[in-house]
Scaffold this active site. Structure first.
Site, PDB file in Angstrom:
ATOM      1  N   GLU A   1       1.661  -1.606   1.969  1.00  0.00           N
ATOM      2  CA  GLU A   1       2.463  -0.460   1.523  1.00  0.00           C
ATOM      3  C   GLU A   1       3.635  -0.936   0.662  1.00  0.00           C
ATOM      4  OE1 GLU A   1       4.021   2.368   4.517  1.00  0.00           O
ATOM      5  OE2 GLU A   1       5.806   2.379   3.269  1.00  0.00           O
TER       6      GLU A   1
ATOM      7  N   CYS B   1       8.824   7.514   7.903  1.00  0.00           N
ATOM      8  CA  CYS B   1       8.106   8.799   7.992  1.00  0.00           C
ATOM      9  C   CYS B   1       8.338   9.468   9.348  1.00  0.00           C
ATOM     10  CB  CYS B   1       6.621   8.612   7.694  1.00  0.00           C
ATOM     11  SG  CYS B   1       5.676   7.902   9.038  1.00  0.00           S
TER      12      CYS B   1
HETATM   13  S1  SF4 Z   1       2.236   9.635   8.227  1.00  0.00           S
HETATM   14 FE1  SF4 Z   1       3.518   7.779   8.130  1.00  0.00          FE
HETATM   15  S2  SF4 Z   1       2.372   6.203   9.239  1.00  0.00           S
HETATM   16 FE2  SF4 Z   1       0.958   7.850   8.780  1.00  0.00          FE
HETATM   17  S3  SF4 Z   1      -0.025   7.230   6.874  1.00  0.00           S
HETATM   18 FE3  SF4 Z   1       1.727   8.550   6.334  1.00  0.00          FE
HETATM   19  S4  SF4 Z   1       3.411   7.174   5.992  1.00  0.00           S
HETATM   20 FE4  SF4 Z   1       1.833   6.004   7.063  1.00  0.00          FE
END
Ligand code: SF4
Length: 284
Positions: free
Chosen positions: A126, A190
């Site tokens: 990422e 997130c």
């Molecule tokens: S919700 Fe958060 S942990 Fe899940 S794929 Fe998206 S960025 Fe990644």
């Protein structure tokens, strides 16, 4: 032995949506997944069994031979995307919208003249995608890695799955080491990650040990286990129910259960069922 599952645990919407997209792919054998779709071996085995080609993350510098390429939820840089398109690949894009949000924030900070500092692991896919389009930047995984940056404006972003308390400590360190700079923080951790961290914090007050379910290489899963250990609790990181051993739980009155954002609901349910069996056996 009482078993308490964290209020938020397991698969996030980003991973779930990526899996739904792949479930709809008709001819998996002509599709290459560009890196690990998720850092979860249970899921990776299922995808392999369906016939998908899977590139190891270290192989992502090479162009896949397949005509169709899946961009994982972790995202990729625009530069890499253009290379794939220029090579005639059809892209199946499962980039999580919350990762796209980090890319956009990085671009905006750069355009505003800020030097971008990304809190995260430099070798995480990422993070590689986030910094892949930036000319100058720093990636800091720990407080000790923070430097003095020759900039009057610094913009700080964060890998989406980074622990909030560690990110806050790194931000303070950046400010302390760069008093000359105007600092802008964009909170890109997130919400599903925050929910899981918060739920674990609440769980830790109620249990003596925690079972953490998720891939061995899953950054957010490993961080959940580390959080338990930092609090002095035993943490058992497993990928599947079969790994649980009864003698681990001898003497515990209450055991918590949580899981990383790439853990399937059925895996979590199987671990819970196995723990319940162990609880019965230990009480007998
Ligand atoms: S919700 Fe958060 S942990 Fe899940 S794929 Fe998206 S960025 Fe990644």
């Amino acid at each position: 032995m009482k078993i308490i599952t964290a209020a938020a645990a397991g698969i996030c919407f980003g991973v779930r949506d990526a899996l739904v997209t792949l479930a709809e792919v008709g001819q998996p054998e002509r599709v290459a997944i560009y890196g690990e779709l998720v850092h979860n071996e249970v899921v990776l085995h299922q995808l392999q069994a369906r016939g998908f080609q899977q590139l190891a993350e270290a192989e992502r510098a090479d162009l896949p031979a397949a005509s169709h390429v899946v961009i994982t939820a972790h995202g990729i840089s625009q530069q890499r995307r253009q290379q794939l398109l220029a090579a005639g690949k059809t892209l199946i894009d499962t980039t999580c919208p919350l990762v796209t949000r980090v890319h956009l924030a990085a671009q905006r900070l750069t355009q505003s003249g800020a030097f971008v500092v990304v809190i995260g692991r430099p070798d995480h896919v990422e993070v590689e995608g986030i910094v892949g389009d930036l000319m100058s930047y720093a990636v800091v995984p720990t407080r000790d890695a923070v430097g003095t940056y020759p900039a009057t404006r610094i913009g700080i972003l964060c890998q989406t799955t980074f622990p909030t308390d560690e990110a806050a400590a790194i931000r303070r360190e950046i400010a302390a080491r760069n008093p000359q700079a105007e600092i802008r923080w964009v909170d890109t951790i997130c919400q599903p990650t925050k929910d899981r961290q918060q739920a674990l914090a609440e769980l830790l007050n109620q249990v003596e040990a925690v079972v953490v379910v998720g891939g061995r290489h899953s950054h957010n899963t490993r961080r959940l286990a580390e959080t338990c250990r930092r609090r002095g609790l035993a943490a058992f990181h497993v990928q599947e129910a079969e790994e649980l051993e009864r003698n681990w739980f001898q003497g515990f009155g209450a055991v918590g259960l949580t899981a990383g954002t790439s853990t399937l609901p059925e895996t979590l349910a199987a671990v819970r069922a196995r723990l319940e069996t162990i609880a019965v056996e230990l009480s007998g």
